[in-house]
Each structure stands twice: as structure tokens, then as C-alpha cells.
Write a protein that holds these residues in place. Structure first.
Motif, PDB file in Angstrom:
ATOM      1  N   GLU A 130       0.825  -1.210   0.000  1.00 57.38           N
ATOM      2  CA  GLU A 130       0.000   0.000   0.000  1.00 57.38           C
ATOM      3  C   GLU A 130       0.860   1.261   0.000  1.00 57.38           C
ATOM      4  O   GLU A 130       0.528   2.258  -0.661  1.00 57.38           O
ATOM      5  CB  GLU A 130      -0.927  -0.012   1.217  1.00 57.38           C
ATOM      6  N   ALA A 131       1.959   1.229   0.736  1.00 55.58           N
ATOM      7  CA  ALA A 131       2.855   2.391   0.773  1.00 55.58           C
ATOM      8  C   ALA A 131       3.460   2.658  -0.602  1.00 55.58           C
ATOM      9  O   ALA A 131       3.540   3.812  -1.052  1.00 55.58           O
ATOM     10  CB  ALA A 131       3.960   2.161   1.808  1.00 55.58           C
ATOM     11  N   HIS A 132       3.869   1.581  -1.295  1.00 57.59           N
ATOM     12  CA  HIS A 132       4.439   1.749  -2.635  1.00 57.59           C
ATOM     13  C   HIS A 132       3.395   2.236  -3.634  1.00 57.59           C
ATOM     14  O   HIS A 132       3.685   3.090  -4.486  1.00 57.59           O
ATOM     15  CB  HIS A 132       5.050   0.427  -3.103  1.00 57.59           C
ATOM     16  N   VAL A 133       2.176   1.702  -3.546  1.00 54.43           N
ATOM     17  CA  VAL A 133       1.104   2.134  -4.456  1.00 54.43           C
ATOM     18  C   VAL A 133       0.771   3.605  -4.201  1.00 54.43           C
ATOM     19  O   VAL A 133       0.590   4.397  -5.140  1.00 54.43           O
ATOM     20  CB  VAL A 133      -0.149   1.249  -4.283  1.00 54.43           C
ATOM     21  N   ALA A 134       0.706   3.987  -2.916  1.00 57.38           N
ATOM     22  CA  ALA A 134       0.406   5.381  -2.571  1.00 57.38           C
ATOM     23  C   ALA A 134       1.493   6.316  -3.071  1.00 57.38           C
ATOM     24  O   ALA A 134       1.213   7.463  -3.475  1.00 57.38           O
ATOM     25  CB  ALA A 134       0.242   5.514  -1.062  1.00 57.38           C
ATOM     26  N   ALA A 135       2.739   5.842  -3.064  1.00 55.58           N
ATOM     27  CA  ALA A 135       3.859   6.671  -3.514  1.00 55.58           C
ATOM     28  C   ALA A 135       3.992   6.698  -5.029  1.00 55.58           C
ATOM     29  O   ALA A 135       4.791   7.475  -5.583  1.00 55.58           O
ATOM     30  CB  ALA A 135       5.151   6.173  -2.889  1.00 55.58           C
ATOM     31  N   GLY A 136       3.240   5.852  -5.706  1.00 55.45           N
ATOM     32  CA  GLY A 136       3.287   5.813  -7.155  1.00 55.45           C
ATOM     33  C   GLY A 136       4.452   5.024  -7.712  1.00 55.45           C
ATOM     34  O   GLY A 136       4.757   5.125  -8.901  1.00 55.45           O
ATOM     35  N   THR A 137       5.090   4.210  -6.866  1.00 60.79           N
ATOM     36  CA  THR A 137       6.240   3.425  -7.309  1.00 60.79           C
ATOM     37  C   THR A 137       5.887   1.989  -7.668  1.00 60.79           C
ATOM     38  O   THR A 137       6.739   1.236  -8.108  1.00 60.79           O
ATOM     39  CB  THR A 137       7.333   3.422  -6.218  1.00 60.79           C
ATOM     40  N   LEU A 138       4.643   1.608  -7.449  1.00 61.79           N
ATOM     41  CA  LEU A 138       4.209   0.249  -7.758  1.00 61.79           C
ATOM     42  C   LEU A 138       2.782   0.293  -8.298  1.00 61.79           C
ATOM     43  O   LEU A 138       1.888   0.916  -7.689  1.00 61.79           O
ATOM     44  CB  LEU A 138       4.263  -0.624  -6.493  1.00 61.79           C
ATOM     45  N   ALA A 139       2.569  -0.354  -9.431  1.00 60.60           N
ATOM     46  CA  ALA A 139       1.223  -0.391 -10.018  1.00 60.60           C
ATOM     47  C   ALA A 139       0.308  -1.257  -9.163  1.00 60.60           C
ATOM     48  O   ALA A 139       0.728  -2.310  -8.671  1.00 60.60           O
ATOM     49  CB  ALA A 139       1.272  -0.946 -11.431  1.00 60.60           C
ATOM     50  N   PRO A 140      -0.938  -0.841  -8.956  1.00 56.16           N
ATOM     51  CA  PRO A 140      -1.871  -1.656  -8.146  1.00 56.16           C
ATOM     52  C   PRO A 140      -1.982  -3.088  -8.633  1.00 56.16           C
ATOM     53  O   PRO A 140      -2.049  -4.024  -7.825  1.00 56.16           O
ATOM     54  CB  PRO A 140      -3.201  -0.901  -8.279  1.00 56.16           C
ATOM     55  N   SER A 141      -2.005  -3.300  -9.947  1.00 59.35           N
ATOM     56  CA  SER A 141      -2.157  -4.652 -10.475  1.00 59.35           C
ATOM     57  C   SER A 141      -0.961  -5.524 -10.109  1.00 59.35           C
ATOM     58  O   SER A 141      -1.116  -6.717  -9.792  1.00 59.35           O
ATOM     59  CB  SER A 141      -2.329  -4.610 -11.995  1.00 59.35           C
ATOM     60  N   ILE A 142       0.240  -4.937 -10.130  1.00 60.25           N
ATOM     61  CA  ILE A 142       1.437  -5.686  -9.756  1.00 60.25           C
ATOM     62  C   ILE A 142       1.414  -5.999  -8.268  1.00 60.25           C
ATOM     63  O   ILE A 142       1.774  -7.102  -7.833  1.00 60.25           O
ATOM     64  CB  ILE A 142       2.710  -4.898 -10.120  1.00 60.25           C
ATOM     65  N   ALA A 143       0.985  -5.020  -7.469  1.00 63.02           N
ATOM     66  CA  ALA A 143       0.902  -5.230  -6.017  1.00 63.02           C
ATOM     67  C   ALA A 143      -0.035  -6.379  -5.686  1.00 63.02           C
ATOM     68  O   ALA A 143       0.282  -7.241  -4.857  1.00 63.02           O
ATOM     69  CB  ALA A 143       0.432  -3.939  -5.340  1.00 63.02           C
TER      70      ALA A 143
END
Length: 329
Positions: A306-319
Motif C-alpha cells: 500500500e505504501a508503494h502504491v500510494a507513492a506511485g512506485t508500484l502499479a496496483p495490479s502488480i501489487a
């Protein structure tokens, strides 16, 4: 469930089927419990009473605050009890943020029903669930039916997405509106009109009567431009006075007409089947999320994702894909 717990469930089921009010209250408390052992017992209880469920007319009722839902339900229910029906009212309320309990005094809002042996009123604390609708309302409906209540009314607070959630668990969805000059569509979402089976303008008495007729005409015009959701039913727009019990017989007749037409077309059973399948899928998703969040390693991984998705460094689908693999789902 352990063998020791089973006799208690058997006795509780028998008492509910015998129409004992105290047993019904205990059963509903059981299905609302979050304790794992209570959940096991609740599932067994619902399964035991299932053969005696499904015969009630399930009515959803919503409207903006102040529209007169409680007064309408109080007098509408009293009328049905006089006709020989047994009524259950599930008043789905906002919850106290401190205690998680119901903050509305349902039994003071519905004084006639509270004093009637033919009625059962249950305020259900939402405890933060979607739109104020309790996650256990469906099970509560089944227990009320098993206890012999042949009309079940689910009252929503009329906010958020609670209307859609309730519409998905009842047979007919009634939307109460206020009369007003030019304000007929204020505070009501198009989506509510699309899921309404019946619209009724309340407080249509005295000086309000002309405004109520005008409001009804506005809603009929609004409904004319919406695609019908049923091939056998066009939502009617009624007028009533819940306070004076005027128009409530017409409301009841319209509810029965809705049921009869959908039964004749085979759509009533299909709606119930679709609701049960939707219920199962909702519970499956809920249990899957519980499993994800209960495991400390998975919970930590979710927090990181969630932290990576919020920061824009990880795509939700990949997470999601990473978490699914870690959970072996």
C-alpha cells in the motif's frame, strides 16, 4: 463446531422456530458476533432454520432524514398486524463511533409497534460497514422469517450506498420522498430512482397536499426517461400521509401487486436466487480479506504494498499479483 456447543444451537433453533422472542434476540446477537466460535454456531443455526425461511415479503424502505420513515413504518406495521400479519423491522442505524452501538432509539421512534406482540424491532449497529448496512442483515432476515414473521421491513438511514445494499436483499424497495416546491429532486441521487420499485411522497396532507401532487408529477416525469429495470413493472409514484395513515393501504396493495406480477413472470424466484448467490460471493470476499489481514506476514506485506502504491512506485495490479502469490491464493 464442538459437540458441546451443538445442543445449545439445537435448542436455540427450536425456540426460534417456536416463535420465542427472547430466542430470536439471542440468535440475532449470535450472528452479529465477531467471535470465531460464535460464527461457527451462527452458521449452524442459520443452516438449521433455513427450511422455514423465505416465505416473508421483504420490504426495503429508505428516504432522506426527516421524510417520516419511522412514522410510516410504525403506522404501516400496525395496520398489517391488525390484518393478522407478524412484522419484523430491522432498523439499520449509524453506529456510535465510541461504542459501535445503535444511536437511534428505534423503540421510541415506533411506539405502536414497540407495544405490539405481533411486531419485533431490531436496531442493528453498523459498526462501520458499507453505508450503515450491517454485514449480518441477511442472516437476521432469515432468523426473523424462521420465527414466523411474514413481513420484514429493512429501514435504511438513507445515506451513502446503503440504499443499493438494502435493495439487494429485499423483494421490493420503497423510496419515501418529501413534497416541496421546486425541490423534488434535491438530495436524491439518480441511482436511487433507478433501483426504486415504488416511490411514495410522504406528508401529503393538509397544506402539503398540492405540493405532494406536484412532486409526484415531477418524479413520474423523471422515471419516464429512465430505462425500466423490470419487464413487468414500472415504478409507480404514490402519495401518502404516514402520520395520518392515509394511503398506506394503497402502498400495501402496490407491494403485493409487485410481488404477484414478478411471481407470475418467474422473476421473483430469480431475484431471490441472484441475491443468495451475491450473498455467498460477498461472504467469500470477506473471508478472503480476513485471511489476508489475519496473517501477520501478509498484513505486513499489504502495508508495504500500500505504501508503494500510494507513492506511485508500484502499479496496483502488480501489487495485487505479488500479494496473491505470497498468500498462495
Amino acid at each position: 463446531m464442538s459437540d458441546a456447543a451443538r445442543p445449545d444451537v439445537d435448542a436455540l433453533a427450536a425456540a426460534i422456530l417456536a416463535g420465542e422472542r427472547a430466542a430470536l434476540a439471542r440468535g440475532i446477537t449470535l450472528v452479529e458476533s465477531k467471535r470465531p466460535d460464535h460464527r461457527d454456531q451462527a452458521r449452524a443455526l442459520v443452516q438449521q432454520v433455513m427450511p422455514k425461511t423465505g416465505n416473508a415479503i421483504r420490504i426495503g424502505m429508505t428516504g432522506v432524514p426527516g421524510v417520516g420513515k419511522s412514522t410510516t413504518i410504525d403506522n404501516f406495521g400496525a395496520m398489517l398486524i391488525e390484518q393478522g400479519h407478524r412484522l419484523a423491522v430491522l432498523a439499520v442505524d449509524p453506529s456510535s463511533t465510541r461504542t459501535g452501538g445503535s444511536i437511534l432509539g428505534d423503540k421510541t421512534r415506533m411506539a405502536r409497534l414497540a407495544a405490539s406482540k405481533g411486531a419485533y424491532i431490531r436496531p442493528s449497529p453498523s459498526a462501520g460497514t458499507l453505508g450503515g448496512v450491517t454485514a449480518k442483515s441477511r442472516e437476521t432476515i432469515l432468523l426473523c422469517e424462521a420465527a414466523g414473521h411474514d413481513v420484514v421491513v429493512v429501514e435504511t438511514v438513507g445515506i451513502g450506498q446503503s440504499e443499493t445494499a438494502v435493495a439487494d436483499m429485499v423483494d421490493v424497495f420503497v423510496v419515501l420522498m418529501l413534497p416541496g416546491a421546486g425541490d423534488e429532486l434535491q438530495g436524491i441521487k439518480k441511482g436511487v430512482l433507478e433501483i426504486a420499485d415504488i416511490i411514495t411522497i410522504n406528508k401529503a396532507d393538509g397544506d402539503n397536499a398540492p405540493a405532494a401532487r406536484k412532486a409526484a408529477a415531477h418524479y413520474r416525469a423523471a422515471l419516464d426517461i429512465l430505462a425500466p429495470t423490470s419487464k413487468v413493472w414500472k415504478p409507480p409514484v404514490l402519495t401518502q400521509s404516514g402520520l395520518q395513515s392515509d394511503g398506506l393501504e394503497t402502498l400495501w396493495a402496490t407491494i403485493k401487486d409487485h410481488r404477484a406480477k414478478h411471481q407470475a413472470a418467474g422473476l421473483f424466484a430469480k431475484r431471490r436466487t441472484d441475491q443468495n448467490l451475491g450473498w455467498m460471493r460477498d461472504m467469500l470476499r470477506e473471508r478472503a480479506m480476513e485471511r489476508l489481514t489475519r496473517d501477520p506476514d501478509l498484513r505486513a506485506a499489504i502495508d508495504v504494498a500500500e505504501a508503494h502504491v500510494a507513492a506511485g512506485t508500484l502499479a496496483p495490479s502488480i501489487a495485487v499479483e505479488q500479494l496473491v502469490k505470497q498468500a498462495n491464493l
